[in-house]
Design a protein around this motif. Structure first.
Motif, PDB file in Angstrom:
ATOM      1  N   ARG A 277       0.590  -1.236   0.022  1.00  0.00           N
ATOM      2  CA  ARG A 277       0.031   0.038  -0.013  1.00  0.00           C
ATOM      3  C   ARG A 277       0.771   1.143  -0.012  1.00  0.00           C
ATOM      4  O   ARG A 277       0.533   2.088   0.607  1.00  0.00           O
ATOM      5  CB  ARG A 277      -1.133  -0.018   1.285  1.00  0.00           C
ATOM      6  CG  ARG A 277      -1.926  -1.118   1.205  1.00  0.00           C
ATOM      7  CD  ARG A 277      -2.765  -1.646   0.351  1.00  0.00           C
ATOM      8  NE  ARG A 277      -3.858  -0.704   0.318  1.00  0.00           N
ATOM      9  CZ  ARG A 277      -4.999  -0.569  -0.684  1.00  0.00           C
ATOM     10  NH1 ARG A 277      -4.741  -1.380  -1.995  1.00  0.00           N
ATOM     11  NH2 ARG A 277      -5.923   0.266  -0.504  1.00  0.00           N
ATOM     12  N   TYR A 313      -0.941   6.910  -1.458  1.00  0.00           N
ATOM     13  CA  TYR A 313      -1.257   6.100  -2.212  1.00  0.00           C
ATOM     14  C   TYR A 313      -1.950   6.456  -3.523  1.00  0.00           C
ATOM     15  O   TYR A 313      -2.825   7.510  -3.415  1.00  0.00           O
ATOM     16  CB  TYR A 313      -1.814   5.016  -1.454  1.00  0.00           C
ATOM     17  CG  TYR A 313      -1.816   3.699  -1.916  1.00  0.00           C
ATOM     18  CD1 TYR A 313      -0.737   2.821  -2.033  1.00  0.00           C
ATOM     19  CD2 TYR A 313      -3.222   3.137  -2.278  1.00  0.00           C
ATOM     20  CE1 TYR A 313      -0.917   1.282  -3.010  1.00  0.00           C
ATOM     21  CE2 TYR A 313      -3.288   1.714  -3.182  1.00  0.00           C
ATOM     22  CZ  TYR A 313      -1.898   1.196  -3.375  1.00  0.00           C
ATOM     23  OH  TYR A 313      -2.011  -0.084  -4.031  1.00  0.00           O
ATOM     24  N   TRP A 331      -3.649  10.170  -2.400  1.00  0.00           N
ATOM     25  CA  TRP A 331      -4.549   9.958  -1.347  1.00  0.00           C
ATOM     26  C   TRP A 331      -3.839   9.279  -0.294  1.00  0.00           C
ATOM     27  O   TRP A 331      -3.024   8.687  -0.130  1.00  0.00           O
ATOM     28  CB  TRP A 331      -5.443   8.908  -1.804  1.00  0.00           C
ATOM     29  CG  TRP A 331      -6.453   8.074  -0.821  1.00  0.00           C
ATOM     30  CD1 TRP A 331      -7.222   8.815   0.051  1.00  0.00           C
ATOM     31  CD2 TRP A 331      -6.507   6.553  -0.746  1.00  0.00           C
ATOM     32  NE1 TRP A 331      -7.679   7.849   0.824  1.00  0.00           N
ATOM     33  CE2 TRP A 331      -7.387   6.545   0.156  1.00  0.00           C
ATOM     34  CE3 TRP A 331      -6.096   5.679  -1.212  1.00  0.00           C
ATOM     35  CZ2 TRP A 331      -7.609   5.251   0.912  1.00  0.00           C
ATOM     36  CZ3 TRP A 331      -6.199   4.354  -0.645  1.00  0.00           C
ATOM     37  CH2 TRP A 331      -7.413   4.164   0.269  1.00  0.00           C
ATOM     38  N   ASN A 333      -5.044   8.159   3.506  1.00  0.00           N
ATOM     39  CA  ASN A 333      -6.335   7.394   4.427  1.00  0.00           C
ATOM     40  C   ASN A 333      -6.259   7.764   5.717  1.00  0.00           C
ATOM     41  O   ASN A 333      -5.370   8.641   6.184  1.00  0.00           O
ATOM     42  CB  ASN A 333      -6.364   6.019   4.279  1.00  0.00           C
ATOM     43  CG  ASN A 333      -5.431   5.118   4.819  1.00  0.00           C
ATOM     44  OD1 ASN A 333      -4.418   5.605   5.060  1.00  0.00           O
ATOM     45  ND2 ASN A 333      -5.477   3.803   4.813  1.00  0.00           N
ATOM     46  N   GLU A 334      -7.200   7.340   6.449  1.00  0.00           N
ATOM     47  CA  GLU A 334      -7.389   7.698   8.056  1.00  0.00           C
ATOM     48  C   GLU A 334      -6.150   6.651   8.610  1.00  0.00           C
ATOM     49  O   GLU A 334      -5.930   5.630   8.242  1.00  0.00           O
ATOM     50  CB  GLU A 334      -8.696   7.776   8.461  1.00  0.00           C
ATOM     51  CG  GLU A 334      -9.536   8.671   7.772  1.00  0.00           C
ATOM     52  CD  GLU A 334      -9.130  10.153   7.952  1.00  0.00           C
ATOM     53  OE1 GLU A 334      -8.960  10.519   8.863  1.00  0.00           O
ATOM     54  OE2 GLU A 334      -9.069  10.805   6.988  1.00  0.00           O
ATOM     55  N   TYR A 493      -3.704   4.000  14.677  1.00  0.00           N
ATOM     56  CA  TYR A 493      -2.482   3.190  13.892  1.00  0.00           C
ATOM     57  C   TYR A 493      -1.385   4.504  14.096  1.00  0.00           C
ATOM     58  O   TYR A 493      -1.624   5.554  13.520  1.00  0.00           O
ATOM     59  CB  TYR A 493      -2.961   2.905  12.568  1.00  0.00           C
ATOM     60  CG  TYR A 493      -1.983   2.670  11.691  1.00  0.00           C
ATOM     61  CD1 TYR A 493      -1.214   1.406  11.697  1.00  0.00           C
ATOM     62  CD2 TYR A 493      -1.919   3.242  10.319  1.00  0.00           C
ATOM     63  CE1 TYR A 493      -0.284   0.814  10.788  1.00  0.00           C
ATOM     64  CE2 TYR A 493      -0.774   2.828   9.439  1.00  0.00           C
ATOM     65  CZ  TYR A 493      -0.276   1.638   9.641  1.00  0.00           C
ATOM     66  OH  TYR A 493       0.580   1.298   8.891  1.00  0.00           O
TER      67      TYR A 493
HETATM   68  C1  NAG Z   1      -4.529   3.031   5.657  1.00  0.00           C
HETATM   69  O1  NAG Z   1      -4.736   2.466   6.612  1.00  0.00           O
HETATM   70  C2  NAG Z   1      -4.001   1.903   7.576  1.00  0.00           C
HETATM   71  C3  NAG Z   1      -4.295   1.402   8.965  1.00  0.00           C
HETATM   72  O2  NAG Z   1      -5.712   0.789   8.948  1.00  0.00           O
HETATM   73  C4  NAG Z   1      -3.431   0.619   6.887  1.00  0.00           C
HETATM   74  O3  NAG Z   1      -2.588  -0.070   7.154  1.00  0.00           O
HETATM   75  C5  NAG Z   1      -2.930   1.022   5.425  1.00  0.00           C
HETATM   76  O4  NAG Z   1      -2.781  -0.247   4.350  1.00  0.00           O
HETATM   77  C6  NAG Z   1      -4.193   2.104   4.721  1.00  0.00           C
HETATM   78  N1  NAG Z   1      -3.408   2.617   3.374  1.00  0.00           N
HETATM   79  C7  NAG Z   1      -4.242   2.554   2.171  1.00  0.00           C
HETATM   80  C8  NAG Z   1      -3.406   2.855   1.069  1.00  0.00           C
HETATM   81  O5  NAG Z   1      -5.041   1.715   2.109  1.00  0.00           O
END
Ligand code: NAG
Ligand code: NAG
Ligand code: NAG
Length: 576
Positions: A277, A313, A331, A333-334, A493
C-alpha cells in the motif's frame, strides 16, 4: 463560453459553491454526528477535520482520478462513496478549481449506469485528444459476484462547458475486456495515453501470478484497443495498481506532456503496490520502438524510491499546460478505526498538490507543494540564529500552529558525533527510525520539530533528522515522522515513517518544511528530496491548544539559522 468569463470574483465563487453544495451533498454538522460511546470525543471533533487539504464535505474518498486542466479550470475527479464513510458504491465525484487550492464541488461525473460499470466506477485517467476533447478511460465492474474488471470510456456532453459537468458513455463500451488467461480481478486503472508512430498507447495495471505489470494497449482511433505482446515493464511485487508513466526533462523544473520524447527526456514509471500500500517509482528510459521501459537502477526496481515515505497512495500526475509543470496528487487514508470514521462521517483526504521534477543527479524526483498554497499563508512568525543545545527545545509562538506552514533551515555545529551506521538498515529506514525514535538520544540528531504538541508535551508528533556515519566516512541522513506520542486516544494506527535523504550534509545544513493541518502533517526534507505524510489525531493538542517546538535530542548543538511559520487560512473546500 470563453475562459475569460470564468474569472470569477469571490462572490460568484461563493454562489457557485452554494449551488454546487446544494445539489451535491446533504450538509450535516459534524458536531451533531452522534459518536458511539467507544469513540473518544476528540476523534470526532471538528477541530481534527483538515482545513486546507482536499476533501469533500463528508463520506469516504480514495484515489484521485483524471486530473486535467481544461479551459482555465483544473478538474479533479476522485473515488467517492456518496452513501457513507467506508469504501463502497464508488462513483467519480468531481471538483473544479482555478488554483488547485480552492475547490468547488459539482455533481458526480461518472456513476454506475451502463452494464459495464454497473457495480462500480473505479480509477482511471484523462487524456486531452489533439482536437482538444478530453477523454476519460476508467475501470468498470460489470458483475456482482466477482470484481471482473473492464475498461470504459466517457466524453464530455458539451465540450464548450469549461466545467465539464456532464459526461456521456458511448454505446460501444466497454472498450477493453480482460483476455483469457488474465487475472480478471487484477486488471485496472488505465493511465493517461500518449501518442507515437500513429498510435495511441496507454497502460493498465495487472498481475500475472505474483508479478505486477503494466500492460500496454494500442489504438489508432482511441476506440479500438489491442494489447501489445509485452508489458511495458513488470516486477515480482504483487499487483500494480494505478500505474503512472510520464516524461521528465533531464534538466530544469518544467513538466512535459505525455507524448514528448527525445534525448532530453527521462521517464518515470510509478506503481502503487497493493501488497504494501505504498507508491514506488523508478526513473529510466523508454524505447518507443520496442515499447519497453528500462529502469536506470535495476536494483531499485520497485522497492527503493517512494514519492512519500508515509501515508500516500494511488497517486496520479498530470501535465499542467498553464504553468508548464507536472503536478502530483495522492490519497492519504485515515489512521483511526472504521467505527471512528463512521462516527466522524468522513474518511480520506488528498495530499497538497506537489510540483515534481527530476533532481539534477538524475537519481530521484524532487517534490514541492505547488506555489498556490502560499496564498493561504497569514502573517509570518520568524526565528533566526537560535542555538538549540543538546537536550533542549524552544517553542515557536504567535500563530495558531494547528493549521500552519513551517519552513526551517538547520545547521549542525559538528558532524563528529554522528553515530555509526549499521548497514543492516540500508534498505529499511522505517525500521531504523522505529528503533531510534525522536526521544532516543543520539549524536547528531534527532533534531527537528514537535508539531501538534500539547503544552506539557504529553502529546507531540516529531518530524526530525538523524545523521549517521557509515564505514567509509560518508554521512547517512535519516528523516522520520514519529507519531508514537501523537495522541492519548486509544486504537490509533501510529506507524513511525522514515526515509533516507540523499543529500550532502558536509556543510552541516539541512532544511525542513512541514504543512500542518489539524490531523495531517506533510513534510518535505532537504527541499523536497524526501517526503513524509502522516495522519495523527491528538486529544489535547487540538485547535488553539496545539503548540509548535524545535527540539534537539542529539549530543551536538544545532542552530536554527532561519525559521518562518505561517498560520494557514482555510480555502474554499467543496462547500464544507
Ligand atoms: C491506511 O490505513 C492503515 C491503517 O488501517 C492501513 O494499514 C493502510 O494499509 C491503509 N493504506 C491504504 C493505502 O489503504
Ligand atoms: C488473481 O489474483 C488474486 C490476488 O492475488 C488471487 O487471489 C487470485 O487467485 C488470482 N486469480 C487467478 C485466476 O489467478
Ligand atoms: C522515438 O524516440 C526517438 C529517440 O528517443 C525519437 O527521436 C523519436 O522522435 C521517437 N518517435 C516518435 C514517433 O515519437
Amino acid at each position: 463560453m470563453g475562459a475569460q468569463q470564468w474569472a470569477l470574483g469571490p462572490w460568484a465563487l461563493l454562489l457557485l459553491v452554494q449551488l454546487a453544495g446544494a445539489s451535491h451533498v446533504v450538509h450535516r454538522s459534524l458536531e451533531a454526528a452522534a459518536a458511539p460511546a467507544s469513540v473518544p470525543a476528540s476523534i470526532v471533533s471538528p477541530l481534527l477535520r483538515t482545513g486546507y487539504h482536499f476533501q469533500p464535505p463528508m463520506n469516504w474518498i480514495n484515489d484521485p482520478n483524471g486530473p486535467m486542466y481544461y479551459k482555465g479550470w483544473y478538474h479533479l475527479f476522485y473515488q467517492y462513496n456518496p452513501k457513507g464513510a467506508v469504501w463502497g458504491n464508488i462513483v467519480w465525484a468531481h471538483s473544479v478549481s482555478r488554483d488547485l487550492i480552492n475547490w468547488i464541488a459539482l455533481e458526480a461525473a461518472i456513476k454506475p449506469d451502463i452494464p459495464s460499470d454497473q457495480y462500480g466506477c473505479w480509477s482511471g485517467s484523462a487524456t486531452i485528444l489533439p482536437d482538444g476533447t478530453p477523454a476519460i478511460v476508467y475501470t468498470g465492474i460489470d458483475r456482482p459476484d466477482i470484481n471482473y474488471q473492464v475498461q470504459n470510456i466517457a466524453f464530455p456532453k458539451d465540450k464548450s462547458d469549461p466545467l465539464l459537468r456532464e459526461w456521456v458513455k458511448p454505446g460501444y463500451n466497454p472498450i477493453i475486456v480482460p483476455e483469457p488467461g488474465m487475472n480478471v480481478t487484477q486488471f485496472r486503472d488505465p493511465t493517461t495515453a500518449w501518442f507515437a508512430d500513429g498510435h495511441w498507447r496507454m497502460l493498465i495495471g495487472g498481475l500475472r501470478d505474483t508479478r505486477g505489470m503494466a500492460y500496454v494497449y494500442r489504438s489508432r482511433d482511441f476506440r479500438h484497443w489491442v494489447r501489445a505482446k509485452h508489458p511495458l515493464h513488470s516486477a515480482l511485487t504483487g499487483m500494480w495498481e494505478c500505474p503512472d508513466f510520464f516524461p521528465v526533462p533531464k534538466s530544469g523544473q518544467n513538466g512535459l506532456d505525455t507524448s514528448e520524447f527525445g534525448d532530453k527526456v527521462k521517464y518515470v514509471l510509478k506503481s502503487s503496490l497493493d501488497l504494501t500500500r505504498y507508491d514506488y517509482y523508478t526513473i529510466g528510459t523508454y524505447n518507443n520502438k520496442t515499447e519497453r521501459y528500462v529502469p536506470d537502477d535495476p536494483n531499485g526496481d520497485y522497492h527503493r524510491l517512494r514519492y512519500d515515505y508515509g501515508n500516500f497512495y494511488a497517486s496520479k500526475t498530470f501535465f499542467d499546460p498553464a504553468k508548464r509543470r507536472r503536478v502530483l496528487l495522492g490519497w492519504a487514508n485515515e489512521s483511526d478505526s472504521v467505527p471512528d470514521d463512521k462516527a466522524k462521517g468522513w474518511a480520506g483526504i488528498h495530499a497538497i498538490p506537489r510540483k515534481i521534477w527530476l533532481d539534477p543527479s538524475g537519481k530521484q524526483l524532487l517534490q514541492w507543494p505547488i506555489e498556490e498554497v502560499e496564498q493561504l499563508r497569514g502573517k509570518p512568525v520568524s526565528v533566526g540564529d537560535k542555538v538549540v543545545k543538546s537536550g533542549e527545545h524552544f517553542e515557536v509562538t504567535g500563530l495558531g500552529s494547528y493549521q500552519a506552514d513551517v519552513e526551517v533551515s538547520f545547521e549542525v555545529s559538528s558532524l563528529d558525533k554522528a553515530e555509526p551506521f549499521d548497514p543492516a538498515f540500508s534498505n529499511d529506514a522505517q525500521k531504523l527510525c522505529g528503533i531510534k525514535g525522536a526521544d532516543e538520544k543520539g549524536g547528531v540528531g534527532p533534531f527537528g520539530l514537535w508539531v501538534l504538541a500539547s503544552a506539557n508535551l504529553e502529546e507531540k508528533t516529531a518530524v526530525f533528522f538523524r545523521v549517521f556515519k557509515d564505514g567509509y566516512g560518508k554521512h547517512v541522513v535519516l528523516m522520520c515522522t514519529d507519531p508514537t506520542k501523537s495522541s492519548l486516544s486509544p486504537d490509533l494506527y501510529k506507524p513511525t515513517f522514515a526515509g533516507f535523504v540523499d543529500t550532502d550534509i558536509s556543510s552541516g545544513k539541512i532544511s525542513l518544511r512541514s504543512l500542518i493541518d489539524r490531523s495531517v502533517v506533510e513534510s518535505f526534507g532537504a527541499r523536497g528530496k524526501t517526503c513524509i505524510l502522516s495522519r495523527v489525531y491528538p486529544s489535547i493538542a487540538i485547535g488553539q491548544n496545539a503548540h509548535l517546538y524545535v527540539f534537539n535530542n542529539g549530543e551536538a548543538d544545532i542552530k536554527v539559522s532561519h525559521l518562518t511559520a505561517w498560520e494557514m487560512k482555510k480555502p474554499l473546500m467543496n462547500g464544507a
